[in-house]
Scaffold this active site. Structure first.
Site, mmCIF file in Angstrom:
data_model
loop_
_atom_site.group_PDB
_atom_site.id
_atom_site.type_symbol
_atom_site.label_atom_id
_atom_site.label_comp_id
_atom_site.label_asym_id
_atom_site.label_seq_id
_atom_site.Cartn_x
_atom_site.Cartn_y
_atom_site.Cartn_z
ATOM 1 N N ASP A 87 -3.009 1.776 10.205
ATOM 2 C CA ASP A 87 -1.909 0.810 10.759
ATOM 3 C C ASP A 87 -0.694 0.809 9.527
ATOM 4 O O ASP A 87 -0.491 -0.123 8.954
ATOM 5 C CB ASP A 87 -2.367 -0.729 11.264
ATOM 6 C CG ASP A 87 -1.177 -1.443 11.795
ATOM 7 O OD1 ASP A 87 -0.160 -0.658 12.000
ATOM 8 O OD2 ASP A 87 -1.307 -2.652 11.983
ATOM 9 N N ILE A 88 -0.208 1.966 9.293
ATOM 10 C CA ILE A 88 0.618 2.179 8.425
ATOM 11 C C ILE A 88 2.190 1.846 8.897
ATOM 12 O O ILE A 88 2.593 2.465 9.629
ATOM 13 C CB ILE A 88 0.749 3.626 7.721
ATOM 14 C CG1 ILE A 88 -0.700 4.047 7.446
ATOM 15 C CG2 ILE A 88 1.509 3.730 6.543
ATOM 16 C CD1 ILE A 88 -1.639 2.768 6.531
ATOM 17 N N GLU A 89 2.766 0.699 8.177
ATOM 18 C CA GLU A 89 4.161 0.413 8.511
ATOM 19 C C GLU A 89 5.110 0.125 7.673
ATOM 20 O O GLU A 89 6.158 -0.426 7.595
ATOM 21 C CB GLU A 89 3.848 -0.921 9.406
ATOM 22 C CG GLU A 89 3.105 -0.723 10.891
ATOM 23 C CD GLU A 89 2.870 -2.150 11.548
ATOM 24 O OE1 GLU A 89 4.074 -2.578 11.854
ATOM 25 O OE2 GLU A 89 1.901 -2.591 12.191
ATOM 26 N N GLY A 90 4.896 0.893 6.343
ATOM 27 C CA GLY A 90 5.519 0.705 5.284
ATOM 28 C C GLY A 90 5.198 1.838 4.210
ATOM 29 O O GLY A 90 4.223 2.568 4.418
ATOM 30 N N TYR B 75 0.773 -1.059 0.097
ATOM 31 C CA TYR B 75 0.033 0.144 -0.014
ATOM 32 C C TYR B 75 0.812 1.172 -0.232
ATOM 33 O O TYR B 75 1.901 1.259 0.375
ATOM 34 C CB TYR B 75 -0.944 -0.011 1.192
ATOM 35 C CG TYR B 75 -0.221 -0.074 2.674
ATOM 36 C CD1 TYR B 75 0.508 0.836 3.329
ATOM 37 C CD2 TYR B 75 0.039 -1.461 3.065
ATOM 38 C CE1 TYR B 75 1.080 0.675 4.634
ATOM 39 C CE2 TYR B 75 0.740 -1.606 4.321
ATOM 40 C CZ TYR B 75 0.990 -0.659 4.862
ATOM 41 O OH TYR B 75 1.716 -1.019 6.037
#
Length: 298
Positions: A150-153, A110
């Site tokens: 929950d953005i981790e990338g 994403y």
């Protein structure tokens, strides 16, 4: 007349007292969806342990990709197999549990290419999971309560735009709650700018897999300092302490129940922004019984 007035005043004071004493009572937020052996969504809400359930995850979206939900072993979205979750969602909501769709996760694909891309993703989320209409709603007709970041990338670009567009849909009727799960090092590398918008209702900060700001039995100061920074610098309604629900749920950062209830919670609950505890995840919570052990203290 005087007696009646006295009763009324006493009653008002009882209400005020209840509000004051209950002001720092918190709730538990749980992530559900990434393990087929964690029970159904309806069963999760029926436990009475959780005030918020994050459905994890819409793992593919943005930058021209066809959005796709991933609920591990629970259902197959490719064959419209997750639409039956609508009855579960409604069952949760009838119990007062807020059900939120979580975007991203640690292994998704994403990113947002532009502000217009963010606008299109917001429109997709509104029509397919929130109060809009679409012929292909992945979870069926139930209207979710909000969207979790929950953005981790990917990159840190345009998540603030997505928050603004999603927040704008609240004007069309039912409020769209916005939540986020940043890492505890401040500011968060991905959603740091988005959180500055002041549009987020609940921020469950991940105080795990981050040694510089997570709990250590030898030293609570790092966690306390990070908590103070999050609660003072982020204009959100409530901040939550995000934790693994068991030793196996994360690489590091697990807090034993006694340490949490006797040392950590007393140190952070005096903040007016304290909202409670977030746990990863329902599967691990089932294994450990963590939420049941801490609920009366949260």
């Amino acid at each position: 007349m005087a007696f009646k007035l006295k009763v009324s005043v006493s009653f008002i004071w009882l209400i005020v007292l209840a509000l004051v004493t209950g002001s720092n009572g918190g709730g538990i937020s749980i992530y559900w969806g990434q393990n087929g052996n964690e029970g159904t969504l309806a069963e999760t809400c029926a436990t009475g342990r959780y005030e918020y359930v994050n459905i994890a995850f819409l793992a593919t979206f943005g930058n021209g990709q066809t959005p796709m939900i991933n609920l591990a072993g629970h259902c197959d979205p490719y064959s419209d197999g997750c639409t039956g979750l609508s009855s579960d969602i409604k069952s949760c909501q009838a119990k007062g549990v807020r059900v939120i769709l979580s975007l991203g996760g640690g292994a998704g694909s994403y990113s947002l290419a532009s502000s217009d891309d963010a606008r299109q993703v917001a429109m997709y989320l509104w029509n397919n999971f929130l109060g809009g209409t679409s012929s292909s709603r992945p979870l069926g007709p139930a209207v979710l309560d909000g969207i979790d970041f929950d953005i981790e990338g990917g990159t840190g670009e345009h998540w603030d735009d997505l928050a603004k567009y999603l927040s704008g849909y609240s004007k069309k009727g039912k409020k769209v709650y916005l939540t986020a799960a940043p890492q505890c090092p401040f500011p968060d590398a991905w959603v740091g700018n988005a959180l500055k918008t002041g549009l987020f209702d609940y921020v469950w900060v991940q105080f795990y897999n981050n040694p510089p700001c997570q709990y250590s039995s030898a030293d609570i100061v790092n966690l306390e300092d990070a908590w103070k920074q999050w609660t003072s610098d982020i204009p959100a309604t409530k901040i939550f302490l995000g934790l693994p629900a068991s030793l196996d749920a994360a690489g590091s950062g697990f807090i034993p129940v006694n340490d949490l209830t006797s040392r950590v919670l007393p140190a952070i609950k005096n903040s007016s922004k304290y909202g409670g505890v977030m746990l990863w995840s329902k599967y691990y919570d089932d294994q450990s019984g963590y939420s049941s052990s801490i609920k009366s203290h949260v």
